[in-house]
Scaffold this active site. Structure first.
Site: not given
Ligand code: BMP
Length: 255
Positions: A23, A85, A92, A207-209, A213, A229
């Site tokens: 991202d 998603k 479509t 959701g790690i970091g 998470g 990310g």
């Molecule tokens: P980050 O580690 O910077 O929070 O990024 C997480 C990535 O995972 C983002 O691209 C977000 O769109 C995606 N994502 C998420 O965070 N949670 C979800 O439940 C599903 C996701 O695709």
């Protein structure tokens, strides 16, 4: 080779279960495309796949910018996932999936809320025909996830009550999905979903970091891949951050 096998192979060969969420933001050292390519080149030894979403698709466009990133990922030996998603009617949805597969993506993400007939069935059909993957959202990582994925569903025919995410996990199994997304911010949900999926459908955990998470908790609860990310892309030295996270995740995997 199927997407699931491709991921497995990449994970084993690279000793990494990290899917990089690319991202990117434009930096003072260049525009979005060059920043993304630079990031990919610097962290590629520590990751097993790349995931992109609208962060890059909207500003760069599919043809040209995003296709250049797909090409780069493939030349570095990395599978690449379009996190789109998919969430519309079947007619479509098929067009969305085919566009991404034709551009070279190895898998797409999709939302099981739209169901099978005239919903996600055409996506799975397109994926099977082109030998690509479909990863389903089962429980998202953000705070309000419980408002949708966490609802209790009452089945009028069986009188049964079940959490929505368990129903989605069962669908992931029945539809032979190539992956299920469960937020790393909810290790207890990962555990419950893993009970349903066992080793049949791998869990991808974002959701790690940055979202709070824990990598250790996600993996020990049953996540096979971690989607990361900002903990990498916004680190002062992304390659060092990726290397450290890879080590931590790999240690847990082989424990
Ligand atoms: P980050 O580690 O910077 O929070 O990024 C997480 C990535 O995972 C983002 O691209 C977000 O769109 C995606 N994502 C998420 O965070 N949670 C979800 O439940 C599903 C996701 O695709």
């Amino acid at each position: 080779m199927s997407f699931k096998r491709m991921m497995e192979k990449s994970m084993r060969e690279r000793n990494s279960s990290i899917v990089l969420a690319l991202d990117s933001v434009p930096s003072e050292r260049g525009g979005l495309l060059s920043a993304s390519l630079r990031m990919l080149r610097s962290v590629h030894p520590y990751i097993c796949a790349v995931k992109i979403n609208n962060h890059l698709l909207l500003p760069l466009g599919l043809h040209g910018g995003v296709e250049r990133i797909i090409e780069e990922a493939h030349s570095l030996g990395l599978p690449i996932i379009m996190d789109c998603k998919i969430n519309d009617i079947g007619y479509t949805n098929r067009v969305i999936a085919e566009n991404f597969f034709n551009a070279g993506f190895d898998a797409v993400t999709a939302n099981p809320f739209v169901g099978w007939e005239d919903g996600l069935k055409p996506v799975f059909e397109a994926a099977r025909k082109m030998n690509r993957g479909v990863i389903l959202l089962v429980y998202m990582s953000h705070k309000a996830s419980r408002e949708g994925y966490g609802q209790t569903v009452y089945d009028v025919e069986t009188n049964e009550r079940k959490p929505q995410y368990i129903i989605f996990a069962e669908k992931a199994l029945a539809w032979k999905a190539d992956g299920a997304v469960v937020g790393g911010t909810y290790p207890e949900k990962i555990r419950e979903v893993h009970e349903v999926l066992k080793e049949n459908v791998p869990i991808y955990s974002p959701g790690i970091g940055a979202q709070g998470g824990s990598l250790r908790a996600a993996i020990s609860s049953g996540a096979k891949y971690v989607i990361i990310g900002r903990a990498i892309t916004l680190a002062e030295k992304p390659e060092l951050a990726a290397e450290r996270l890879r080590e931590e995740s790999w240690k847990r995997m082989i424990d």
